[in-house]
Design a protein around this motif. Sequence first.
Motif, PDB file in Angstrom:
ATOM      1  N   TYR A 101       0.829  -1.210   0.000  1.00  0.00           N
ATOM      2  CA  TYR A 101       0.000   0.000   0.000  1.00  0.00           C
ATOM      3  C   TYR A 101       0.864   1.261   0.000  1.00  0.00           C
ATOM      4  O   TYR A 101       0.637   2.196  -0.783  1.00  0.00           O
ATOM      5  CB  TYR A 101      -0.891  -0.059   1.233  1.00  0.00           C
ATOM      6  CG  TYR A 101      -1.801   1.127   1.455  1.00  0.00           C
ATOM      7  CD1 TYR A 101      -2.523   1.690   0.415  1.00  0.00           C
ATOM      8  CD2 TYR A 101      -1.970   1.641   2.739  1.00  0.00           C
ATOM      9  CE1 TYR A 101      -3.377   2.760   0.639  1.00  0.00           C
ATOM     10  CE2 TYR A 101      -2.822   2.700   2.972  1.00  0.00           C
ATOM     11  CZ  TYR A 101      -3.525   3.258   1.918  1.00  0.00           C
ATOM     12  OH  TYR A 101      -4.373   4.318   2.131  1.00  0.00           O
ATOM     13  N   LEU A 102       1.879   1.284   0.856  1.00  0.00           N
ATOM     14  CA  LEU A 102       2.745   2.454   0.935  1.00  0.00           C
ATOM     15  C   LEU A 102       3.545   2.665  -0.350  1.00  0.00           C
ATOM     16  O   LEU A 102       3.903   3.795  -0.694  1.00  0.00           O
ATOM     17  CB  LEU A 102       3.706   2.312   2.115  1.00  0.00           C
ATOM     18  CG  LEU A 102       3.095   2.448   3.511  1.00  0.00           C
ATOM     19  CD1 LEU A 102       4.117   2.098   4.585  1.00  0.00           C
ATOM     20  CD2 LEU A 102       2.548   3.839   3.740  1.00  0.00           C
ATOM     21  N   ALA A 103       3.833   1.572  -1.059  1.00  0.00           N
ATOM     22  CA  ALA A 103       4.627   1.678  -2.279  1.00  0.00           C
ATOM     23  C   ALA A 103       3.791   1.968  -3.520  1.00  0.00           C
ATOM     24  O   ALA A 103       4.340   2.248  -4.582  1.00  0.00           O
ATOM     25  CB  ALA A 103       5.420   0.385  -2.482  1.00  0.00           C
ATOM     26  N   ASN A 104       2.473   1.894  -3.390  1.00  0.00           N
ATOM     27  CA  ASN A 104       1.594   2.079  -4.553  1.00  0.00           C
ATOM     28  C   ASN A 104       1.361   3.568  -4.805  1.00  0.00           C
ATOM     29  O   ASN A 104       0.850   4.279  -3.937  1.00  0.00           O
ATOM     30  CB  ASN A 104       0.265   1.374  -4.294  1.00  0.00           C
ATOM     31  CG  ASN A 104      -0.626   1.372  -5.515  1.00  0.00           C
ATOM     32  OD1 ASN A 104      -0.297   1.936  -6.563  1.00  0.00           O
ATOM     33  ND2 ASN A 104      -1.781   0.720  -5.389  1.00  0.00           N
ATOM     34  N   PRO A 105       1.678   4.079  -5.999  1.00  0.00           N
ATOM     35  CA  PRO A 105       1.491   5.511  -6.269  1.00  0.00           C
ATOM     36  C   PRO A 105       0.041   5.884  -6.557  1.00  0.00           C
ATOM     37  O   PRO A 105      -0.323   7.057  -6.487  1.00  0.00           O
ATOM     38  CB  PRO A 105       2.365   5.750  -7.500  1.00  0.00           C
ATOM     39  CG  PRO A 105       2.375   4.432  -8.204  1.00  0.00           C
ATOM     40  CD  PRO A 105       2.322   3.388  -7.146  1.00  0.00           C
ATOM     41  N   ASN A 106      -0.806   4.907  -6.887  1.00  0.00           N
ATOM     42  CA  ASN A 106      -2.189   5.200  -7.250  1.00  0.00           C
ATOM     43  C   ASN A 106      -3.061   5.389  -6.016  1.00  0.00           C
ATOM     44  O   ASN A 106      -2.789   4.822  -4.950  1.00  0.00           O
ATOM     45  CB  ASN A 106      -2.770   4.080  -8.113  1.00  0.00           C
ATOM     46  CG  ASN A 106      -2.170   4.040  -9.508  1.00  0.00           C
ATOM     47  OD1 ASN A 106      -1.738   5.070 -10.034  1.00  0.00           O
ATOM     48  ND2 ASN A 106      -2.127   2.857 -10.103  1.00  0.00           N
ATOM     49  N   ASP A 133     -11.353  -0.935  13.355  1.00  0.00           N
ATOM     50  CA  ASP A 133     -10.270  -1.401  14.220  1.00  0.00           C
ATOM     51  C   ASP A 133      -8.918  -1.386  13.527  1.00  0.00           C
ATOM     52  O   ASP A 133      -7.880  -1.518  14.184  1.00  0.00           O
ATOM     53  CB  ASP A 133     -10.561  -2.825  14.723  1.00  0.00           C
ATOM     54  CG  ASP A 133     -11.699  -2.854  15.729  1.00  0.00           C
ATOM     55  OD1 ASP A 133     -12.145  -1.766  16.129  1.00  0.00           O
ATOM     56  OD2 ASP A 133     -12.150  -3.959  16.098  1.00  0.00           O
ATOM     57  N   ARG A 134      -8.892  -1.199  12.221  1.00  0.00           N
ATOM     58  CA  ARG A 134      -7.635  -1.188  11.482  1.00  0.00           C
ATOM     59  C   ARG A 134      -7.304   0.209  10.966  1.00  0.00           C
ATOM     60  O   ARG A 134      -6.442   0.369  10.102  1.00  0.00           O
ATOM     61  CB  ARG A 134      -7.696  -2.188  10.328  1.00  0.00           C
ATOM     62  CG  ARG A 134      -8.003  -3.604  10.824  1.00  0.00           C
ATOM     63  CD  ARG A 134      -8.393  -4.504   9.684  1.00  0.00           C
ATOM     64  NE  ARG A 134      -7.222  -5.004   8.981  1.00  0.00           N
ATOM     65  CZ  ARG A 134      -7.252  -5.525   7.760  1.00  0.00           C
ATOM     66  NH1 ARG A 134      -8.407  -5.567   7.099  1.00  0.00           N
ATOM     67  NH2 ARG A 134      -6.160  -5.971   7.183  1.00  0.00           N
ATOM     68  N   GLY A 135      -7.968   1.204  11.508  1.00  0.00           N
ATOM     69  CA  GLY A 135      -7.656   2.579  11.154  1.00  0.00           C
ATOM     70  C   GLY A 135      -8.190   3.018   9.803  1.00  0.00           C
ATOM     71  O   GLY A 135      -7.740   4.023   9.261  1.00  0.00           O
ATOM     72  N   ARG A 179      -2.502  12.410   1.152  1.00  0.00           N
ATOM     73  CA  ARG A 179      -2.698  10.971   1.288  1.00  0.00           C
ATOM     74  C   ARG A 179      -2.114  10.430   2.601  1.00  0.00           C
ATOM     75  O   ARG A 179      -2.516   9.367   3.065  1.00  0.00           O
ATOM     76  CB  ARG A 179      -2.055  10.245   0.105  1.00  0.00           C
ATOM     77  CG  ARG A 179      -2.804  10.505  -1.200  1.00  0.00           C
ATOM     78  CD  ARG A 179      -2.239   9.681  -2.322  1.00  0.00           C
ATOM     79  NE  ARG A 179      -2.504   8.281  -2.131  1.00  0.00           N
ATOM     80  CZ  ARG A 179      -1.994   7.321  -2.917  1.00  0.00           C
ATOM     81  NH1 ARG A 179      -1.190   7.652  -3.904  1.00  0.00           N
ATOM     82  NH2 ARG A 179      -2.279   6.058  -2.695  1.00  0.00           N
ATOM     83  N   GLY A 180      -1.172  11.196   3.188  1.00  0.00           N
ATOM     84  CA  GLY A 180      -0.618  10.734   4.461  1.00  0.00           C
ATOM     85  C   GLY A 180      -1.683  10.592   5.531  1.00  0.00           C
ATOM     86  O   GLY A 180      -1.667   9.658   6.324  1.00  0.00           O
ATOM     87  N   LEU A 236      -1.553   6.780   6.805  1.00  0.00           N
ATOM     88  CA  LEU A 236      -0.729   6.571   7.992  1.00  0.00           C
ATOM     89  C   LEU A 236      -1.480   6.041   9.209  1.00  0.00           C
ATOM     90  O   LEU A 236      -0.901   5.279   9.986  1.00  0.00           O
ATOM     91  CB  LEU A 236       0.014   7.864   8.328  1.00  0.00           C
ATOM     92  CG  LEU A 236       0.978   8.325   7.220  1.00  0.00           C
ATOM     93  CD1 LEU A 236       1.748   9.556   7.654  1.00  0.00           C
ATOM     94  CD2 LEU A 236       1.943   7.206   6.827  1.00  0.00           C
ATOM     95  N   PRO A 237      -2.759   6.382   9.421  1.00  0.00           N
ATOM     96  CA  PRO A 237      -3.455   5.742  10.541  1.00  0.00           C
ATOM     97  C   PRO A 237      -3.499   4.223  10.417  1.00  0.00           C
ATOM     98  O   PRO A 237      -3.466   3.504  11.412  1.00  0.00           O
ATOM     99  CB  PRO A 237      -4.856   6.362  10.477  1.00  0.00           C
ATOM    100  CG  PRO A 237      -4.648   7.687   9.836  1.00  0.00           C
ATOM    101  CD  PRO A 237      -3.572   7.461   8.826  1.00  0.00           C
TER     102      PRO A 237
END
Length: 733
Positions: free
Chosen positions: A40-45, A195-197, A284-285, A289-290
């Motif tokens: 997810y963090l590496a995906n630019p879309n 529960d997963r932000g 997008r952070g 990030l949560p």
Amino acid sequence: MQPQYQDYKELINSLKSASTLLGLDSKSQLHQDITAISDYLANPNFQIAVFGPFNHGKSTLLNAILGNRTLPIDLIPTTGAAISVKYGTDLQTRIILTDGTEIERDGTEILQQFAILDGNRQMRQDVASVEVFCPHPFLARGIELLDLPGTNDREAQDNLVRDRLLTTDLVIQLLDARKLMTLGERENLRDWLLDRGIKTVIFVANFINLLEPDEQQQVQNRLLFVAESFRAELPPGFSNLYRVDALPALRARLKGDVALATSSGLTTFEAALQNIVGILQQNRGSVRLPRVQAIASQIQLSLKAKIDPLLSEVSSFDDKQTAKIAIKQKAENLIQQGLNKSIADLRTWLNLDSLLKKYQTDATVAIAENNFKTWQTDTLKKDLTELQRSIMKWLYQAYEFFQEQRPEDLLITLPSEPQINLPPKPNNSNDLSETGTVAVGSGIGWLLGGPVGAAVLGSISYLLNKNIQDADDKSAKESYHQQVAQICINATEDYFTEFSKQGLAILAEYEPKAKKIIRFVGSQEPLEIANKRQNLQQLQNNFNQLLQELNKAKIPANYQPYREIPKYTPYTPPAEPEQKTYAKKVNDSASSTYRSSTHRVNTPPPPKASASPNPAEVEAKFRNWELDEEIARMKAEMRSPGYQANKQSNTNQNNNTSQQPKTQAEKDKITRAYSVLGLQAGVSLAEIKQAYKTLVKKWHPDLFVNQPQLQKQAQEKMRLVNEAYTILSEKSQ
């Protein structure tokens, strides 16, 4: 739109390293979450997923948004894989199988083969990913739509959906207005999202057009309640609830019927969706990030569960080693002090001046009396043995402590018995008169005859105690008994010169060997602890690195970094300064002293054995006793199971005299002990020692060797003092 997240590269690496260090099973939920969040963090879309139970119209809604039948739809659950729809200049499909095979086709017909459920309503196991490329302007903004399998149908599908939801920026939860928010939907909303932000959620109600008008109003009211009870994190001014009749919306798009698209709710929803996405894309952070925080928190808890027991075990080992080293260092210092003093005492004793002052008179008389061998054994050898034994005592203390090297015995041998050659006896053997001769015994008679022998002994005492001038000042003619006496004196001078030279050389050679026995070296770390230390270091480094990357990403973490555990280094004593050889000094001294047969020594007679020792001798005896006692205490400490307790705690314990007596008899004994030492109750160990030292110097029995009655009293006094000191020092430990 942000570029690919190079800022998160190290964070991704930390997350994956943690998974490896934790030894997570590839099928475990945490491992799968780490993999998903890293992707997810590496995906630019910007990913938008449509989520809901099967037959809720997810694929139909996406087709309506795209304006054609891009995705497979049917009256039965069809989507058997997560289908990712991305921008492309032409409509194409790419299938990647689990063996790495890639299949690319124009259009989307191939989805019927690879992306729908089989006859048993199960997903294909050989499909790794499904991607559709579509020339839609919304997708051209870096948007990626995700069509997920329906939930509440198969466990494998639920697991796939759960994992992919973690990697989406915006979730569209599709609701069936005919059976609004079932128990399963509420559980999924809580467990899979909240529960997963995951809080960027939009609710879309489908099938409202199939309800009667009065039912529609009731459902609308219930929808508002659901939407308001869920605290979605959407940009201000936007609702998190929309109505879209998916199938009429798709038909309107396919026909180009604007009015029908508007009445179906699609136009309103699309406008809101584009605006919401445009705002969220810029930040997008705040979306991603949560979710990272939720996963990172689980990882940190898992890491701590491994780190803390290891940290406790390694720290406990280090504390024990530190305590052992501290004790051995203290023992090394004490033993070294004692050894240095014993070696210094022996070196001083072996000094030629010292030997001649202490022994020459008795030795010369012993030669004259033909009793030298007995005197050598009973006096000189006895004293030498005692001095050597004092040195060996400290070395065996060191061997017992450090177990490094067994000491060799110090062996200083005595020279051969002196041999004398008498001059020819004068004819007039009655010439015995000379001023100053003193007869002190009769043993030389076996050589010279009775009267002459007595005269020789007298001359020995006279010559050794008279300040004889240079040989040129002597009378030209010496009496015969003075010649014999001088021969005996010269013999002892030669004897002690040889003995001093030889003894000092042996001692000089022995001393560096002796000191090596005291210099202890720490043992290697046990392999088990070494492996645990290495594992602990890796876990701590990963924990701290993860914490650092979370701080960079401005993700809150309720932990502090671990302090690095020092590497284990076996204790190595500091290098000793280069030893200057003593042999040359010994040889020079021996060659320059007492070699002339005409040289005489002006020395007072040695003190009588019954003379009282001076206070310095008593002090030295007391110091040696202190060293022995201290070393004995440390040995007991090392054997005690509690020796590794915290040093500060022990100090406080000593200062506060925490070992309290338990019985009245013990209390009375302690009270008497304070009284014997003349102290108030509760004083420190240092004050107890000082009082004891003062009383020892006052009542040491050696101070009263010429007064038998007082010596007996002193012995009794010292017994009481020793007993009191033992009681109070043990109480203060």
